[in-house]
Design an enzyme around this catalytic site. Sequence first.
Site, PDB file in Angstrom:
ATOM      1  N   ARG A   1      -6.370  16.491   3.173  1.00  0.00           N
ATOM      2  CA  ARG A   1      -5.877  17.200   4.363  1.00  0.00           C
ATOM      3  C   ARG A   1      -4.353  17.007   4.480  1.00  0.00           C
ATOM      4  NH1 ARG A   1      -9.081  15.804   9.460  1.00  0.00           N
ATOM      5  NH2 ARG A   1     -10.836  16.269   8.113  1.00  0.00           N
TER       6      ARG A   1
ATOM      7  N   GLU B   1     -14.575   8.841  17.176  1.00  0.00           N
ATOM      8  CA  GLU B   1     -13.917   8.848  15.867  1.00  0.00           C
ATOM      9  C   GLU B   1     -13.789   7.388  15.456  1.00  0.00           C
ATOM     10  OE1 GLU B   1     -11.170   6.896  17.100  1.00  0.00           O
ATOM     11  OE2 GLU B   1      -9.796   8.132  15.923  1.00  0.00           O
ATOM     12  N   MET B   2     -12.960   7.068  14.470  1.00  0.00           N
ATOM     13  CA  MET B   2     -13.016   5.707  13.951  1.00  0.00           C
ATOM     14  C   MET B   2     -11.658   5.033  13.740  1.00  0.00           C
ATOM     15  SD  MET B   2     -16.243   6.235  11.338  1.00  0.00           S
ATOM     16  CE  MET B   2     -16.775   4.532  11.444  1.00  0.00           C
ATOM     17  N   GLU B   3     -10.584   5.590  14.315  1.00  0.00           N
ATOM     18  CA  GLU B   3      -9.256   5.069  13.993  1.00  0.00           C
ATOM     19  C   GLU B   3      -8.307   4.841  15.165  1.00  0.00           C
ATOM     20  OE1 GLU B   3     -10.552   7.831  12.414  1.00  0.00           O
ATOM     21  OE2 GLU B   3     -11.062   6.920  10.496  1.00  0.00           O
TER      22      GLU B   3
ATOM     23  N   SER C   1     -15.752  18.163  15.056  1.00  0.00           N
ATOM     24  CA  SER C   1     -16.368  18.613  13.803  1.00  0.00           C
ATOM     25  C   SER C   1     -17.885  18.595  13.880  1.00  0.00           C
ATOM     26  CB  SER C   1     -15.918  17.728  12.650  1.00  0.00           C
ATOM     27  OG  SER C   1     -16.369  16.405  12.862  1.00  0.00           O
ATOM     28  N   ASP C   2     -18.419  17.841  14.849  1.00  0.00           N
ATOM     29  CA  ASP C   2     -19.872  17.810  15.036  1.00  0.00           C
ATOM     30  C   ASP C   2     -20.141  17.365  16.459  1.00  0.00           C
ATOM     31  OD1 ASP C   2     -18.967  15.293  13.222  1.00  0.00           O
ATOM     32  OD2 ASP C   2     -20.363  14.642  14.770  1.00  0.00           O
TER      33      ASP C   2
ATOM     34  N   GLY D   1      -7.094  11.685   8.347  1.00  0.00           N
ATOM     35  CA  GLY D   1      -7.824  10.644   7.625  1.00  0.00           C
ATOM     36  C   GLY D   1      -7.849  10.913   6.130  1.00  0.00           C
TER      37      GLY D   1
ATOM     38  N   ARG E   1     -13.898  21.197   7.428  1.00  0.00           N
ATOM     39  CA  ARG E   1     -13.157  20.049   7.946  1.00  0.00           C
ATOM     40  C   ARG E   1     -11.805  19.937   7.273  1.00  0.00           C
ATOM     41  NH1 ARG E   1     -17.133  15.128   9.438  1.00  0.00           N
ATOM     42  NH2 ARG E   1     -18.908  16.425   9.863  1.00  0.00           N
TER      43      ARG E   1
ATOM     44  N   ARG F   1      -3.490   4.454  -4.410  1.00  0.00           N
ATOM     45  CA  ARG F   1      -4.903   4.669  -4.044  1.00  0.00           C
ATOM     46  C   ARG F   1      -5.200   6.113  -3.662  1.00  0.00           C
ATOM     47  NH1 ARG F   1      -7.886  -0.328  -1.989  1.00  0.00           N
ATOM     48  NH2 ARG F   1      -6.606  -1.974  -2.811  1.00  0.00           N
TER      49      ARG F   1
ATOM     50  N   HIS G   1       0.787  -1.234   0.000  1.00  0.00           N
ATOM     51  CA  HIS G   1       0.000   0.000   0.000  1.00  0.00           C
ATOM     52  C   HIS G   1       0.818   1.282   0.000  1.00  0.00           C
ATOM     53  CE1 HIS G   1      -2.251  -3.288   1.949  1.00  0.00           C
ATOM     54  NE2 HIS G   1      -3.180  -2.909   1.102  1.00  0.00           N
TER      55      HIS G   1
ATOM     56  N   ARG H   1      -2.049  10.724  14.987  1.00  0.00           N
ATOM     57  CA  ARG H   1      -3.285  10.910  14.221  1.00  0.00           C
ATOM     58  C   ARG H   1      -3.804  12.312  14.483  1.00  0.00           C
ATOM     59  NH1 ARG H   1      -8.180  10.332  12.188  1.00  0.00           N
ATOM     60  NH2 ARG H   1      -9.990  10.398  13.552  1.00  0.00           N
ATOM     61  N   ILE H   2      -4.220  13.003  13.419  1.00  0.00           N
ATOM     62  CA  ILE H   2      -4.890  14.300  13.574  1.00  0.00           C
ATOM     63  C   ILE H   2      -6.207  14.198  12.805  1.00  0.00           C
ATOM     64  CG2 ILE H   2      -2.943  15.822  14.082  1.00  0.00           C
ATOM     65  CD1 ILE H   2      -2.605  16.395  11.182  1.00  0.00           C
ATOM     66  N   GLY H   3      -7.295  14.105  13.558  1.00  0.00           N
ATOM     67  CA  GLY H   3      -8.565  13.814  12.909  1.00  0.00           C
ATOM     68  C   GLY H   3      -9.704  14.652  13.433  1.00  0.00           C
ATOM     69  N   SER H   4     -10.885  14.318  12.926  1.00  0.00           N
ATOM     70  CA  SER H   4     -12.079  14.980  13.427  1.00  0.00           C
ATOM     71  C   SER H   4     -12.840  13.990  14.296  1.00  0.00           C
ATOM     72  CB  SER H   4     -12.945  15.461  12.272  1.00  0.00           C
ATOM     73  OG  SER H   4     -13.331  14.357  11.482  1.00  0.00           O
TER      74      SER H   4
HETATM   75  N1  HPA Z   1     -18.807   9.549  14.336  1.00  0.00           N
HETATM   76  C1  HPA Z   1     -17.703   8.901  14.011  1.00  0.00           C
HETATM   77  N2  HPA Z   1     -16.605   9.505  13.579  1.00  0.00           N
HETATM   78  C2  HPA Z   1     -16.643  10.834  13.460  1.00  0.00           C
HETATM   79  C3  HPA Z   1     -17.769  11.561  13.777  1.00  0.00           C
HETATM   80  C4  HPA Z   1     -18.896  10.885  14.255  1.00  0.00           C
HETATM   81  O1  HPA Z   1     -19.945  11.483  14.559  1.00  0.00           O
HETATM   82  N3  HPA Z   1     -17.499  12.869  13.541  1.00  0.00           N
HETATM   83  C5  HPA Z   1     -16.239  12.919  13.094  1.00  0.00           C
HETATM   84  N4  HPA Z   1     -15.708  11.696  13.046  1.00  0.00           N
END
Ligand code: HPA
Length: 236
Positions: free
Chosen positions: A26, A182-184, A206-207, A22, A220, A45, A5, A89-92
Amino acid sequence: MPTPHIESKNKDEIAKTVLMPGDPLRAKFIADTFLEDVTQFNGVRNVLGYTGTYKGRRISVMASGMGMPSIGIYSYELYKFYDVENIIRIGSCGGYTPDVKLYDVILAKDVWSESSFAKVQSGYESDVVEGTPELNQRLMEYAEELEIPMHIERIHSSDVFYRENFEEYKEIHHKHGCVAVEMEAFALFHNAQVLGKNAACLLTVSDNLATHEATTSEERQNAFTNMMKIALEMAE
Ligand code: HPA
């Protein structure tokens, strides 16, 4: 090397410290905006990876993609095959309480997850994994020097963005003490642990699931500069 990869044929093209947003755009934004003497080391990719200098110090930035399977692949290959030592990691993230407001920065002290990632990867049984304390200490110092307020809290890594039972977040917040989702991070922290490497995770809200506030995708991509500036100080 190259790996399935990552196309770079030379370890030296990648710095010891890699920032991981992510989103590939960005990563490009960070390279274009903050780095000098930039070279691109990955485009497989469209998961863009760059190395450059920040204030004269070397650092790389590469996208992780979304979710634990994706960051699991990229972080493993960087640590194991390219001798990367530190991944930030720098994420939302989505806030679980009104206390974490849009654009607030969170440092993930540790992460809770219901994911099977760590169990499948190595037989790890716990549902909590910590970030590397030494990296967290440095990031706290940089945030203080930059006068950027930062929450230091437990977060939730989820495999699912769209849950049928939206209200479940309340239980996860109360039972496990997670302030945002978040997811990571869980997969990243786990890989660092099994490979004897270092990982940290900075997030920008971010939310917010409790207040239903949200930022736009354009914001974002570009507006999370506070978190980026803290992380960029890791350059060496
Ligand atoms: N859920 C999962 N991951 C996210 C979210 C969320 O609401 N906002 C930003 N990353």
